[in-house]
Design an enzyme around this catalytic site. Sequence first.
Site, PDB file in Angstrom:
ATOM      1  N   HIS A 168      67.164  20.302  33.807  1.00  0.00           N
ATOM      2  CA  HIS A 168      68.280  19.850  34.876  1.00  0.00           C
ATOM      3  C   HIS A 168      68.686  18.309  34.775  1.00  0.00           C
ATOM      4  O   HIS A 168      67.970  17.354  34.140  1.00  0.00           O
ATOM      5  CB  HIS A 168      67.677  20.133  36.246  1.00  0.00           C
ATOM      6  CG  HIS A 168      66.232  19.517  36.441  1.00  0.00           C
ATOM      7  ND1 HIS A 168      65.231  20.434  36.119  1.00  0.00           N
ATOM      8  CD2 HIS A 168      65.602  18.334  36.648  1.00  0.00           C
ATOM      9  CE1 HIS A 168      63.917  19.531  36.500  1.00  0.00           C
ATOM     10  NE2 HIS A 168      64.349  18.368  36.834  1.00  0.00           N
ATOM     11  N   ASP A 268      60.311  17.618  29.419  1.00  0.00           N
ATOM     12  CA  ASP A 268      59.889  17.682  30.694  1.00  0.00           C
ATOM     13  C   ASP A 268      60.423  19.380  31.219  1.00  0.00           C
ATOM     14  O   ASP A 268      61.556  19.939  30.941  1.00  0.00           O
ATOM     15  CB  ASP A 268      60.348  16.946  31.730  1.00  0.00           C
ATOM     16  CG  ASP A 268      60.351  17.362  33.224  1.00  0.00           C
ATOM     17  OD1 ASP A 268      58.932  17.077  33.527  1.00  0.00           O
ATOM     18  OD2 ASP A 268      61.213  17.658  34.100  1.00  0.00           O
ATOM     19  N   GLU A 310      56.125  20.061  27.980  1.00  0.00           N
ATOM     20  CA  GLU A 310      55.505  20.204  29.135  1.00  0.00           C
ATOM     21  C   GLU A 310      55.686  21.591  29.863  1.00  0.00           C
ATOM     22  O   GLU A 310      56.789  21.913  30.205  1.00  0.00           O
ATOM     23  CB  GLU A 310      55.921  19.243  30.237  1.00  0.00           C
ATOM     24  CG  GLU A 310      55.151  18.938  31.566  1.00  0.00           C
ATOM     25  CD  GLU A 310      55.705  19.453  32.735  1.00  0.00           C
ATOM     26  OE1 GLU A 310      55.053  19.705  33.934  1.00  0.00           O
ATOM     27  OE2 GLU A 310      56.876  19.714  32.845  1.00  0.00           O
TER      28      GLU A 310
END
Length: 628
Positions: A168, A268, A310
């Site tokens: 995002h 991430d 992650e």
Amino acid sequence: MARAAVAADDDIFALRLNRSDADLWGMTDRLYGSHPGYPKFRAALLKAMRAAWADRPAALRRLDLQRDLEPDWFQRPHMAGYVLYIDRFAGTLAGVLEKLDYLQDLGITYVHLMPCLKPRHGDSDGGYSVMDYRAINPAFGSMADFEVLATALRDRGMSLCVDLVLNHTAKEHAWARKAAKGNPGFQDCYLMFDDDTLPRQYGQTLVEVFPDTAPGNFTHYPAFGKWVWTTFNEHQWDLNWANPQVFLEIVQIMFFLANRGVDVLRLDAVAFMWKRMGTRCQSEPEVHMILRALRAACRVVCPAVIHLEEAIVAPAEMLPYLGRGEHDGREGNLAYHNSLMVQFWSALATRDTGLMTHVLATHFPPRLTNATYATYIRCHDDIGWAVTDEDAAAVGLGGPAHRAFLSEFYEGGFPGSFAQGALFQVNPATGDKRISGSFASLAGLERALKAGDAAGAETAVQRILLGHALIASYGGIPLIYMGDELALLNDYGYLAVPDHAHDSRWIHRPRMDWQAAETKKTADTPAGRVFRGTQHILARRLAVPALHGACPVKVLHSGVAGLFAFRRVAPTGPVVCLFNFADGWQGVGAAWLRQQGVLRMWDVLSETEVLPHDGVVTLPPQGRVWLV
Ligand code: GLC
Ligand code: GLC
């Protein structure tokens, strides 16, 4: 002479492109091949790779060559990481530069700077809501400061890791602003819907990451008449990875950061990158194709760079991030060993390693290809009790009951608990309760100090060192989380900060007090003992070749409830690591150890001989040995 060198460079690029052919084009063909813009995409990607390669500084090209020649560089036992928030650790990037001696003294060779790219104003989820991926957060300094730090780290043989948020962007990102103005090209970079029909359908199978503070997975914006996919917070808009434009932009950001001197890109929240109706929209097969293609693109342009993925998910779902099946050896180089972390806390609370042994022996292969784990006990996030019902049942536990016990224990409410933590994102619908808290407070130091209980404080110190000895030997890069080397306690100051008060994860994101740090290091206090103990563990790790990440790890059934045991298999002979999670002394037979290949009974951690008594080797509470 000069002409020959240029030709060699082009040749290297061509050879690397060739090496990555199946990994790059093989994946993009499958992901985007039927997209009308695909031929243009391929041409644009090739052009971007050439441009980034042409821009790559000479020192980094040399590093590319070196790491192509030494592909195990990140698996070696000298690797030891430290994770820090720039402002909380040292104010600015220039401040971090001044603290490198401190880190080196501790034994650190890898520094993860928590989100440092330009975030939105106000609450930015700790910097994970990024508005400009090509700029440094002005509060920390400039891109020039960043490059100075990267060079200084490289000169000291230290690696630099930064976060790159793939799932995002902030709703203030240039793309998001254009999308909000109604530009259809940019709306297609996100996941936007005209009404709530599809969001409702997707919602039926989605989980909520922040059910408490950001319920639901979509946000309605009446101003431009769209429903936007927002898995995390309202201000974090999920990218549409089915659009090749998104891939092209992110891969160029990767090259950009690589060319500024980054060694490790921490990708991430990767699990969430691909959406499919009727699923949890996590870890879909396309996620692995994208990550393999991104990895391949970097291996062409900047092979010195590795990827840390992650994905905080259950064991079977996590392993593919390190490359499984057709992606074996071709995806992430590092992934967080979330299970090891969860099992550490579970064993510490129950004083029983049965579940830990079962989970780690059953789900994890002894070795990985071109990959290893990032091992940790604490990080900047909460702890979610990722124990499946099946695994709990295999050792006679009820899944929901055990998870509820762990939350209660670490929040501090369970009778006899030593821990002091805080709840995070309680979900009444699922009964799920996650936990925040610093390593030291969760390990019992806060309560012991408050009660003036010196013996309890010493036990907490030993629990911390037990954890650090575990992550330093299990296999992978151990990550020490900022402040844990000084046993820093929970920081309740976040409750007075309006942008943080709703998010208990700030309880374990402390500020370093440098005056105290320098005295603490040498003092005969819990902080001093943890610092020197951690330093010792990292120094010993460095000296034990069998702890190389490529040496297989075999989890052993010691038959003793309080002991966790594994063997690292090395050409020079095995190391058997034992950890006592019980409150009392625990012993294993010397004969059993000999069967595991321990011939000398020499503990390479303490550098002393371990003498069996009556044929039994005993460990004190929280004891740990690495036997050869
Ligand atoms: C990652 C980060 C976490 C953040 C989330 C959303 O999982 O570790 O801190 O809240 O992504 O970006
Ligand atoms: C969940 C997500 C992870 C995120 C974390 C934030 O564990 O899977 O990606 O970082 O929540 O607390």
